[in-house]
Design an enzyme around this catalytic site. Structure first.
Site, mmCIF file in Angstrom:
data_model
loop_
_atom_site.group_PDB
_atom_site.id
_atom_site.type_symbol
_atom_site.label_atom_id
_atom_site.label_comp_id
_atom_site.label_asym_id
_atom_site.label_seq_id
_atom_site.Cartn_x
_atom_site.Cartn_y
_atom_site.Cartn_z
ATOM 1 N N ARG A 215 0.806 -1.213 0.000
ATOM 2 C CA ARG A 215 0.000 0.000 0.000
ATOM 3 C C ARG A 215 0.843 1.269 0.000
ATOM 4 O O ARG A 215 0.341 2.360 -0.274
ATOM 5 C CB ARG A 215 -0.951 -0.001 1.204
ATOM 6 C CG ARG A 215 -2.198 -0.851 0.971
ATOM 7 C CD ARG A 215 -3.150 -0.736 2.143
ATOM 8 N NE ARG A 215 -2.738 -1.569 3.260
ATOM 9 C CZ ARG A 215 -3.321 -1.547 4.460
ATOM 10 N NH1 ARG A 215 -4.316 -0.716 4.690
ATOM 11 N NH2 ARG A 215 -2.895 -2.345 5.423
ATOM 12 N N LYS B 217 8.673 -1.119 3.306
ATOM 13 C CA LYS B 217 7.882 -0.276 4.197
ATOM 14 C C LYS B 217 8.644 0.182 5.439
ATOM 15 O O LYS B 217 8.675 1.378 5.752
ATOM 16 C CB LYS B 217 6.612 -1.011 4.616
ATOM 17 C CG LYS B 217 5.716 -0.173 5.530
ATOM 18 C CD LYS B 217 4.379 -0.812 5.789
ATOM 19 C CE LYS B 217 4.477 -2.024 6.673
ATOM 20 N NZ LYS B 217 3.151 -2.489 7.128
#
Length: 457
Positions: free
Chosen positions: A16, A23
């Site tokens: 995402r 991340k």
């Protein structure tokens, strides 16, 4: 106090985030998220720390180095599956294990210490870090019994209407009795929609065994924020920046406009220093006391002494002394050493130079690959000519030298102590001590030249 261990979950790619950077390596206030977590854990009395890595494994290891041990989760099959990767390092050991996600950069050492303390005082087999959410939608709800112990954790989608009204949520950070944890992990099933092994299932297993499960509720919901996308990343940045700025102000630093002052988590600033708007301080920068920094200055990995003023300027990877005046619009490039009482004025660039005490380059100069003595004056527009297209060469300017405006010092060259360089000179040979060096063409005046020129038109 029990022997303590820590497991950091840092294997996810973070799709995402829509980024090539994994991340947990996305920075918050100039430092990767996972590094924030490790730094906070390192403040506790931890016997062993294991980071679970997967996507970007080598880059995560490169970032954390020897601060942690590592276990590889080749396939990301859920949080319980991630934790069990540490089995070879931790299973069979007595003590308490903290499990925390690597994408929670706001969690504090004090909160984790309180979680450990709650766990040890209640002699629980598991303790859940919880928080009270204004809007708990999407979070697992923590259901307590009459004694305040955890009865169960219910995911939002599985919660009844009554359970959904509960504001206390599971943050995803836990303390476990280490032996009980790895025993229960062997019983976790992936019989769910996602086909994954979930760590909260350990809580249910322990409850069915009649074990005590308790919870510690942090007063600050914000510090439990997990970063899964760029929106959450910006929110974490805002929260941590506010926390950092307030800490400096409490310690005697004036921030004229905290909302526009960007200060990294490892920056140190002395008392009575004033930070003006638009200033960016990053890395392990240290600013002394009674300085004035900004507006609109960027300082990275620098040491700055007391009483120094830096206005509208950039400085990287350098040492800057006390009572120095820099700017406006100066550039201090890496490996520069600016001594005390120096003046570096507007549109002056210093690079890999040792600039002596009391010396000054007031405007429009380039000083690169140079050793400048004390009490030297470098006139407007003067430069050290350090590069021949292939190699860099050193310029030495000894103490008490006066360099006139628009002078070129062609390296390698030494300007002797106390000497003068006439304005407009191009110096290609060494200048002796106390000499005057003039290296320019003799002036020739062509009288009546303009009249002759106009007559030809």
């Amino acid at each position: 106090m029990s022997t303590r261990y820590a497991i950091i979950l840092a294997a996810g790619q973070g799709t995402r985030m829509k980024s090539k950077l994994y991340k947990v390596l996305h920075p918050v206030c100039g430092k990767p998220m996972v590094q924030h977590v490790v730094d906070q854990i390192s403040r506790l009395h931890i016997e062993e720390m294991v980071t679970i890595i997967g996507h970007g494994a080598e880059k995560v290891k490169s970032q954390l180095g020897s601060q942690s041990q590592y276990a590889l989760q080749e396939q990301q099959l859920g949080t319980a599956h991630a934790v069990i990767q540490a089995k070879d390092m931790l299973a069979g050991k007595q003590g308490v294990t903290l499990v925390v996600c690597g994408d929670t950069p706001l969690i504090k050492a004090e909160t984790m210490e309180a979680l450990f303390k709650q766990h040890e005082e209640t002699q629980a087999k598991a303790t859940v870090l919880t928080a009270k959410a204004t809007d708990p939608t999407g979070y697992g709800r923590v259901i307590r019994n009459d004694q305040g112990y955890v009865e169960k954790i219910v995911e939002h989608k599985d919660a009844s209407d009554q359970e959904r009204n509960i504001k206390e949520i599971n943050t995803g950070t836990y303390c476990f009795d280490n032996l009980a944890l790895f025993t229960a992990l062997e019983q976790v099933s992936n019989d769910n929609v996602q086909g994954e092994y979930y760590l909260p299932d350990v809580i249910e297993i322990l409850k069915k065994q009649g074990k005590t499960v308790t919870a510690y509720q942090t007063a600050e919901f914000e510090e439990t924020l997990g970063v899964n996308d760029r929106i959450a990343l910006s929110e974490a940045e805002r929260i941590l920046r506010k926390r950092i700025n307030e800490s400096h102000m409490r310690n005697g630093v004036t921030l004229i406009d905290p909302a526009t002052s960007y200060i990294g988590s490892d920056v140190k600033i002395g008392q009575d220093t004033v930070i003006y708007p638009g200033t960016i301080l990053t890395g392990k920068t240290e600013i002394g006391s009674e300085c004035v920094i900004g507006p609109n200055s960027e300082i990275k990995e620098c040491h700055v002494g007391n009483g120094t003023n830096i206005r509208q300027s950039v400085a990287h990877d350098s040492s800057i002394g006390s009572f120095v005046n820099i700017g406006p619009f100066a550039h201090i490039r890496p490996k520069s050493d600016i001594h005390d009482d120096v003046k570096i004025g507007n549109f002056v660039e210093i690079k890999k130079a040792n600039f002596g005490k009391g010396s000054k380059a007031s405007h429009l100069s380039y000083i690169g690959d140079a050793e400048v003595g004390k009490d030297v004056n470098i006139g407007c527009g003067s430069i050290t000519v350090n590069y021949d297209g292939k190699n860099k060469f050193l310029t030495k300017i000894e103490d008490h030298v006066f360099v006139g405006c628009n002078s070129n010092l062609v390296a390698p060259v030494t300007i002797g102590k106390g000497s003068y360089v006439a304005a407009g000179s191009t110096i290609t040979s060494d200048v002796p001590e106390d000499a005057l060096s003039i290296a320019r063409a003799r002036q020739v005046n062509k009288e009546n030249y303009v009249e002759k020129l106009n007559h030809k038109k």
